[in-house]
Every structure is written in structure tokens, then in C-alpha cells.
Design a protein around this motif. Structure first.
Motif, PDB file in Angstrom:
ATOM      1  N   ILE A  90      89.453 -36.656  48.707  1.00 57.63           N
ATOM      2  CA  ILE A  90      89.856 -35.872  49.872  1.00 57.63           C
ATOM      3  C   ILE A  90      91.159 -36.451  50.391  1.00 57.63           C
ATOM      4  O   ILE A  90      91.232 -37.631  50.738  1.00 57.63           O
ATOM      5  CB  ILE A  90      88.771 -35.890  50.959  1.00 57.63           C
ATOM      6  CG1 ILE A  90      87.491 -35.263  50.420  1.00 57.63           C
ATOM      7  CG2 ILE A  90      89.259 -35.171  52.206  1.00 57.63           C
ATOM      8  CD1 ILE A  90      86.328 -35.292  51.365  1.00 57.63           C
ATOM      9  N   GLU A  91      92.188 -35.616  50.395  1.00 56.20           N
ATOM     10  CA  GLU A  91      93.501 -36.026  50.904  1.00 56.20           C
ATOM     11  C   GLU A  91      93.993 -34.957  51.859  1.00 56.20           C
ATOM     12  O   GLU A  91      94.105 -33.794  51.493  1.00 56.20           O
ATOM     13  CB  GLU A  91      94.497 -36.195  49.750  1.00 56.20           C
ATOM     14  CG  GLU A  91      94.206 -37.383  48.866  1.00 56.20           C
ATOM     15  CD  GLU A  91      95.257 -37.553  47.764  1.00 56.20           C
ATOM     16  OE1 GLU A  91      96.296 -36.850  47.809  1.00 56.20           O
ATOM     17  OE2 GLU A  91      95.027 -38.372  46.864  1.00 56.20           O
ATOM     18  N   GLY A  92      94.260 -35.358  53.079  1.00 61.01           N
ATOM     19  CA  GLY A  92      94.765 -34.410  54.074  1.00 61.01           C
ATOM     20  C   GLY A  92      93.786 -33.288  54.365  1.00 61.01           C
ATOM     21  O   GLY A  92      94.189 -32.172  54.650  1.00 61.01           O
ATOM     22  N   GLY A  93      92.492 -33.572  54.281  1.00 54.78           N
ATOM     23  CA  GLY A  93      91.476 -32.561  54.558  1.00 54.78           C
ATOM     24  C   GLY A  93      91.199 -31.614  53.408  1.00 54.78           C
ATOM     25  O   GLY A  93      90.421 -30.688  53.548  1.00 54.78           O
ATOM     26  N   LYS A  94      91.865 -31.822  52.269  1.00 54.19           N
ATOM     27  CA  LYS A  94      91.658 -30.956  51.104  1.00 54.19           C
ATOM     28  C   LYS A  94      91.146 -31.780  49.935  1.00 54.19           C
ATOM     29  O   LYS A  94      91.485 -32.951  49.797  1.00 54.19           O
ATOM     30  CB  LYS A  94      92.966 -30.266  50.713  1.00 54.19           C
ATOM     31  CG  LYS A  94      93.477 -29.316  51.761  1.00 54.19           C
ATOM     32  CD  LYS A  94      94.735 -28.630  51.302  1.00 54.19           C
ATOM     33  CE  LYS A  94      95.245 -27.682  52.389  1.00 54.19           C
ATOM     34  NZ  LYS A  94      96.441 -26.980  51.983  1.00 54.19           N
ATOM     35  N   ILE A  95      90.330 -31.129  49.101  1.00 55.42           N
ATOM     36  CA  ILE A  95      89.817 -31.802  47.907  1.00 55.42           C
ATOM     37  C   ILE A  95      90.856 -31.723  46.807  1.00 55.42           C
ATOM     38  O   ILE A  95      91.348 -30.647  46.483  1.00 55.42           O
ATOM     39  CB  ILE A  95      88.494 -31.177  47.447  1.00 55.42           C
ATOM     40  CG1 ILE A  95      87.426 -31.364  48.526  1.00 55.42           C
ATOM     41  CG2 ILE A  95      88.028 -31.794  46.135  1.00 55.42           C
ATOM     42  CD1 ILE A  95      86.116 -30.691  48.229  1.00 55.42           C
ATOM     43  N   LYS A  96      91.192 -32.872  46.247  1.00 54.52           N
ATOM     44  CA  LYS A  96      92.173 -32.953  45.168  1.00 54.52           C
ATOM     45  C   LYS A  96      91.463 -33.452  43.909  1.00 54.52           C
ATOM     46  O   LYS A  96      90.743 -34.444  43.956  1.00 54.52           O
ATOM     47  CB  LYS A  96      93.293 -33.914  45.552  1.00 54.52           C
ATOM     48  CG  LYS A  96      94.339 -34.089  44.486  1.00 54.52           C
ATOM     49  CD  LYS A  96      95.364 -35.139  44.894  1.00 54.52           C
ATOM     50  CE  LYS A  96      96.263 -35.461  43.719  1.00 54.52           C
ATOM     51  NZ  LYS A  96      97.118 -36.598  43.995  1.00 54.52           N
TER      52      LYS A  96
END
Length: 179
Positions: free
Chosen positions: A102-108
Motif C-alpha cells: 500500500i503506497e499513498g492509499g493505493k495497492i501497488k
């Protein structure tokens, strides 16, 4: 003769005035679920997996294992009439080439050069709803054995929320990530 008439009277009385409700119930059931996935009326694939369900009053614990979920040792759902949980016990030899972060509220998602072991032994999520919606094969078992209290608690005429069951396409993608 009087005893025979009394027994007959009691038998008839029990059919006319049955007990209207139970104070509680408890049972355990084990079995196997078979999922068949279809696309445009063609069978895409199928899998079988085992389950155990422990139901006590309105609480439940359901464990599924095997089949397309075999990359996890087992998946467990529980409801204590206040909170529910999904517990995924991972196999010790589990490896993957995909990693989710999770980076910046998004799943990467990141593809790795070589497979690595998951840093976690298990995953646990807690919810306030009794409706399982995890795509981990728990839903058909919950509908069959543990959904009675959910449906009894609804007001007459209210439409129940749908329960999304695991499909074959989800089985292909489930458990391939490192969390």
C-alpha cells in the motif's frame, strides 16, 4: 386403558400446540463443496474443497481448506453476534512472485525476479457485519448453515443484501499474492 388414553391425549396435544421456539441450538457439520465455473454455458473449470462449520445459537465458525484455496492452510470465518472476522492461515512453504504494497492509499503490485516466502504466517481482518464477502469459499457454507439469524433479524419486506460467492475465476487469482 387410562394410561393409553393419557398417552394418546398427550400425543395429540403436542401436535396441536407445538413448541414455538427453541431456547438455543448447537451443531457441527463437515462436508465438501464443489464449485463449477461457467462462461457462456461452457464449463471453465471446477474445484472441490472441504469445510467444517460450528454453529451455536447465532454465532458461527466456518473453516474451508483444499481445492483452489490450498495455497492457504485454511480460511476461517467467525461471527460472535457483534463482530465477524476472516482468518487466513498461510502454508509454511508458500512462495510467490507477486508482492502487494500500500503506497499513498493505493495497492501497488510488484513482480519479483524470483519467488519469496511470505513474511506473514496469517492474515486477520475484523468486521462489524455478519455477511461474509471475501471470495474465499466461505459464502456457500454460510448461506447453508449460518444465515438463519441474519434472515430472521430482517424486517418483513426488507430485501436482504446479496452474498457474493466465490467463482471459478476468483479461485485462479486467490492466494497468489504476498501480503
Amino acid at each position: 386403558m387410562k394410561a393409553h388414553l393419557l398417552n394418546l391425549f398427550l400425543l395429540i396435544w403436542s401436535f396441536i400446540f407445538p413448541v414455538s421456539s427453541c431456547d438455543g441450538y448447537e451443531f457441527t457439520v463437515e462436508g465438501e463443496v464443489r464449485i463449477q465455473g461457467y462462461s457462456r454455458s461452457q464449463l471453465e473449470g471446477e474445484t472441490n474443497y472441504n469445510f467444517t462449520a460450528e454453529i451455536r445459537d447465532c454465532g458461527s465458525r466456518i473453516r474451508v481448506f483444499g481445492g483452489c484455496f490450498s495455497t492457504a492452510k485454511y480460511n476461517e470465518y467467525g461471527w460472535d453476534t457483534t463482530n465477524s472476522y476472516i482468518f487466513i492461515k498461510l502454508r509454511a512453504d508458500r512462495e510467490s512472485k507477486l508482492m502487494q504494497q500500500i503506497e499513498g492509499g493505493k495497492i501497488k503490485e510488484t513482480a519479483l525476479d524470483k519467488p519469496v516466502k511470505s513474511p506473514n504466517d496469517a492474515n486477520l481482518n475484523i468486521y462489524s457485519s455478519d455477511l461474509p464477502d471475501f471470495g474465499r469459499g466461505i459464502e456457500p457454507v454460510w448461506l447453508a448453515y449460518a444465515s438463519a439469524c441474519d434472515y430472521r433479524a430482517r424486517k418483513s419486506g426488507n430485501k436482504p443484501e446479496p452474498v457474493r460467492c466465490c467463482g471459478w475465476f476468483e479461485c485462479l487469482a486467490v492466494d497468489q499474492f504476498i501480503f
